[in-house]
Design a protein around this motif. Structure first.
Motif, short mmCIF file in Angstrom:
data_model
loop_
_atom_site.label_atom_id
_atom_site.label_comp_id
_atom_site.label_asym_id
_atom_site.label_seq_id
_atom_site.Cartn_x
_atom_site.Cartn_y
_atom_site.Cartn_z
N LYS A 1 35.16 23.06 75.74
CA LYS A 1 35.68 21.96 76.16
C LYS A 1 35.54 20.73 75.18
N GLN A 2 34.31 20.77 74.42
CA GLN A 2 34.06 19.81 73.28
C GLN A 2 35.11 20.07 72.15
N SER A 3 35.29 21.26 71.55
CA SER A 3 36.06 21.60 70.68
C SER A 3 37.59 20.99 70.77
N TYR A 4 37.98 21.37 72.19
CA TYR A 4 39.43 20.65 72.40
C TYR A 4 39.49 19.43 72.39
N LYS A 5 38.25 18.53 72.53
CA LYS A 5 38.64 17.25 72.57
C LYS A 5 38.33 16.91 71.07
N LEU A 6 37.64 17.44 70.29
CA LEU A 6 37.66 17.07 68.97
C LEU A 6 38.79 17.32 68.08
N LEU A 7 39.53 18.39 68.46
CA LEU A 7 40.74 18.72 67.59
C LEU A 7 41.83 17.61 67.55
N ASP A 8 42.54 17.60 66.73
CA ASP A 8 43.69 16.68 66.41
C ASP A 8 44.85 17.42 66.62
N LEU A 9 45.05 18.72 66.72
CA LEU A 9 46.40 19.07 66.92
C LEU A 9 45.98 20.56 67.40
N ILE A 10 46.81 21.10 68.42
CA ILE A 10 46.76 22.67 68.73
C ILE A 10 48.18 23.21 68.76
N VAL A 11 48.17 24.38 68.15
CA VAL A 11 49.50 25.35 67.62
C VAL A 11 49.32 26.24 68.68
N CYS A 12 50.50 26.45 69.79
CA CYS A 12 50.58 27.64 70.56
C CYS A 12 51.65 28.36 70.24
N GLN A 13 51.49 29.80 70.20
CA GLN A 13 52.55 30.72 69.87
C GLN A 13 53.66 30.72 70.88
N SER A 14 53.48 30.35 72.06
CA SER A 14 54.54 30.63 73.07
C SER A 14 54.59 29.46 74.14
N LYS A 15 55.33 29.39 74.81
CA LYS A 15 55.63 28.41 76.10
C LYS A 15 54.39 28.86 77.01
N ASP A 16 54.32 29.83 77.21
CA ASP A 16 53.30 30.48 78.22
C ASP A 16 51.87 30.09 77.87
N MET A 17 51.66 30.16 76.70
CA MET A 17 50.26 29.89 76.02
C MET A 17 49.99 28.33 76.31
N ALA A 18 51.14 27.67 75.95
CA ALA A 18 50.90 26.16 76.03
C ALA A 18 50.56 25.64 77.54
#
Length: 358
Positions: free
Chosen positions: A135-152
């Motif tokens: 939870k903390q790592s997602y809060k700190l990240l500036d950007l998240i790249v997903c490989q597919s729409k389902d993943m996002a």
């Protein structure tokens, strides 16, 4: 934009794996007039399965990610990157926590899998501490790249607050073959599946479908894993063992794909299936089960293959392709227009530039 954007790509290793192949490929093919990339590998150089000749690469030669924490800190401190990009959840967790010390650096994560699948098939239920760190790592990240729409979609469902940080960028075709594609002259169909031998990959339901065919064929299985004995037992049970060619590992997967009639994917879920994409890239059609992940973003029914929902459908589509083969150039064109290295690398470059300039 005056100065080059410095990007530090961090991976646990360069051993065979989708994340390792894709991230190292992206790092090496960025426009060097705009970017200054560097690869940092936690693992051992002697175990590298992928090339790193075209990029400044540093190996920490550590057996575990946790033992590389100080090395990661030192690398960020000395390289002074504008962006740090990681893939694989546990590496992202320990890396993004260091953002507290590097306020001017943007931290990016590339999601590597569908988490529902990790829970169901790998018993990867996060501990209380793991949930807190995630939870903390997602809060700190500036950007998240997903490989597919389902993943996002899954990530937004689990962590609604990260929606504005997510971009979807598919994987690129990492190998392109300029040699002339020849139509098959096989005396009998050669079917092929490439991937880890694990329950989630659905090898056994492929075998069930193959056992219903009333003509001769060969079936090549490339991959290794803990589920091999179960697959062998199923093959023996269905009297298919003499039709199967087992290959644990090879650097010549494209050659096997080119010499195959159909790539079969039985997976119950896929992040973004690189082997399936590579099959289309060499002109070999695919038949894949409908599943969670990026498969449906690659397969175009009747153009480069088919999506199926049952063993009977799979059997019938194999028979259909035997009598009505698809045009190889049509198959190649279908994926090159969406997943060519140039197209996907350009998307990554735009993502990085937007992150720095926005």
């Amino acid at each position: 934009m005056g100065n080059k954007i410095k990007i530090l790509f961090i991976l646990p290793s360069l051993r065979p794996g989708g994340a390792e192949r894709v991230v190292s490929f992206i790092a090496q093919h960025l426009d060097k007039t705009k970017f200054e990339p560097k690869l940092l590998i936690i693992g051992y150089q002697k175990k590298a399965a992928y090339s790193f000749n075209n990029i400044d690469t540093e190996f920490l030669n550590k057996s575990r990610v946790l033992r590389g924490i100080t090395g990661i800190f030192s690398a960020i401190k000395s390289f002074k990157p504008d962006i740090v990009m990681t893939s694989i959840a546990h590496l992202t967790m320990v890396t993004v926590l260091q953002s507290y010390f590097f306020r001017k650096t943007k931290f990016v994560s590339r999601e590597a899998n569908i988490k529902k699948v990790s829970r169901q098939y790998h018993n990867e239920m996060p501990s209380f501490l793991g949930k807190v760190l995630s939870k903390q790592s997602y809060k700190l990240l500036d950007l998240i790249v997903c490989q597919s729409k389902d993943m996002a979609s899954e990530l937004i469902e689990m962590h609604p607050q990260v929606k504005k940080k997510i971009v979807v960028v598919n994987n690129p075709i990492t190998k392109v073959f300029a040699s002339e594609i020849k139509n098959s002259t096989l005396s009998k169909p050669n079917y092929i599946t490439v991937g880890r031998l694990h329950e989630e990959k659905g090898h056994c339901r492929i075998l069930e479908a193959l056992s219903k065919l009333d003509y001769e064929f060969n079936y090549t299985i490339i991959g290794k894993g803990t589920f091999k004995n179960a697959i062998v037992d199923k093959a023996n049970e269905l009297d298919l063992k003499d039709k199967i060619i087992w290959i644990d590992f090879t650097n010549e997967v494209p050659k096997y794909l080119m010499n195959s009639s159909v790539f079969i994917q039985g997976s119950y879920a896929e992040g973004f299936p690189n082997a399936l994409l590579e099959s289309c890239a060499v002109g070999t059609p695919v038949i894949a089960y409908h599943c969670l992940g990026g498969t449906s973003e690659i397969v175009e029914d009747g153009i480069n293959g088919y999506l199926v929902n049952s063993e009977i459908e799979l059997k019938n589509k194999l028979i259909d392709l035997k009598t009505n083969p698809m045009d190889k150039h049509q198959i190649i064109t279908s994926v090159m227009k969406k997943f060519s290295p140039e197209h996907i690398i350009a998307q990554y470059e735009d993502v990085f530039i937007n992150l720095i300039t926005s």
